[in-house]
Design a protein around this motif. Structure first.
Motif, PDB file in Angstrom:
ATOM      1  N   TRP A  99       0.866  -1.178   0.000  1.00 37.12           N
ATOM      2  CA  TRP A  99       0.000   0.000   0.000  1.00 37.12           C
ATOM      3  C   TRP A  99       0.900   1.224   0.000  1.00 37.12           C
ATOM      4  O   TRP A  99       1.462   1.596   1.021  1.00 37.12           O
ATOM      5  N   LYS A 128      -2.167   1.299  -3.576  1.00 40.59           N
ATOM      6  CA  LYS A 128      -2.842   2.570  -3.288  1.00 40.59           C
ATOM      7  C   LYS A 128      -3.140   3.328  -4.579  1.00 40.59           C
ATOM      8  O   LYS A 128      -4.238   3.866  -4.750  1.00 40.59           O
ATOM      9  N   THR A 132      -6.901   4.081  -5.958  1.00 39.81           N
ATOM     10  CA  THR A 132      -7.296   5.470  -6.196  1.00 39.81           C
ATOM     11  C   THR A 132      -7.854   5.633  -7.613  1.00 39.81           C
ATOM     12  O   THR A 132      -8.907   6.252  -7.809  1.00 39.81           O
ATOM     13  N   ARG A 140      -5.172  10.002  -2.638  1.00 41.76           N
ATOM     14  CA  ARG A 140      -4.855   8.611  -2.314  1.00 41.76           C
ATOM     15  C   ARG A 140      -5.183   8.339  -0.850  1.00 41.76           C
ATOM     16  O   ARG A 140      -4.607   8.968   0.032  1.00 41.76           O
ATOM     17  N   MET A 143      -4.945   3.055   4.092  1.00 40.98           N
ATOM     18  CA  MET A 143      -5.550   1.732   3.991  1.00 40.98           C
ATOM     19  C   MET A 143      -6.901   1.659   4.707  1.00 40.98           C
ATOM     20  O   MET A 143      -7.865   1.128   4.163  1.00 40.98           O
TER      21      MET A 143
END
Length: 186
Positions: A99, A128, A132, A140, A143
């Motif tokens: 992430w 990520k 997004t 963004r 988590m």
């Protein structure tokens, strides 16, 4: 391709502010969840505790991650952790995801600083960025926020490498179910 993907999340020594003199961020936990993209399942979860060499776990870090100095002292050294990733988890040949780029960059920095062979192959996906784009978000998300957007529960403790890797894997499967997981990255 087997359809297996390593999802990695690390926790590192951290402080409320700048590190004390002579200390720097070091990985203290590696969480890894193996995802089978073919079956759409999380097939295993792993936790590797790593004993820091150039820093100590601060009270701030314990509050964030739940990890204590005593606990990470029972871990293995960073070079051995990288060997475990390579030999037991096919890190050099299996695509992997994290992430954001923090985890990839932290491994790069720490491998360079300790003269340790980088355990991962070239195929990395920043989950990520994929999330997004798939959700058309302007920013963004972290988590936990992404789990909310996806309608998924946060399982376990946030900022536990093992639990975060498990949750990131759920987000990747969510993207895969929507045909929004980049095929080059897994």
């Amino acid at each position: 391709m087997t359809g297996l993907l390593n999802v990695v999340d690390v926790e590192a020594t951290c402080w409320d502010g700048n590190p004390p003199p002579g200390q720097s961020n070091e990985i203290i936990e590696i969480g890894l969840t193996v995802v089978d993209l073919g079956s759409g399942t999380r097939v295993s979860r792993h936790r590797i505790l790593v004993r820091p060499q150039r820093s100590r776990v601060s009270a701030f870090c314990t509050g964030l991650t739940g990890l204590t100095q005593e606990e990470v002292d029972t871990g293995i050294d960073f070079a051995e952790a990288c060997r475990v990733l390579a030999t037991e988890h096919s890190a050099g040949s299996r695509p992997w995801a994290s992430w954001g780029d923090y985890d990839r960059n932290q491994f790069t920095r720490q491998c360079r600083a300790t003269n340790t062979r980088y355990p991962f192959g070239q195929v990395h996906t920043n989950a990520k960025v994929a999330f997004t784009a798939a959700h058309g978000l302007r920013r963004r998300p972290g988590m936990a926020q992404a789990l909310d957007v996806a309608g998924l529960p946060l399982e376990g403790r946030h900022h536990s490498g093992e639990d975060d890797a498990w949750n990131i894997a759920a987000l990747i499967l969510h993207l895969h179910d929507r045909d929004a997981w980049p095929t080059a990255g897994g």
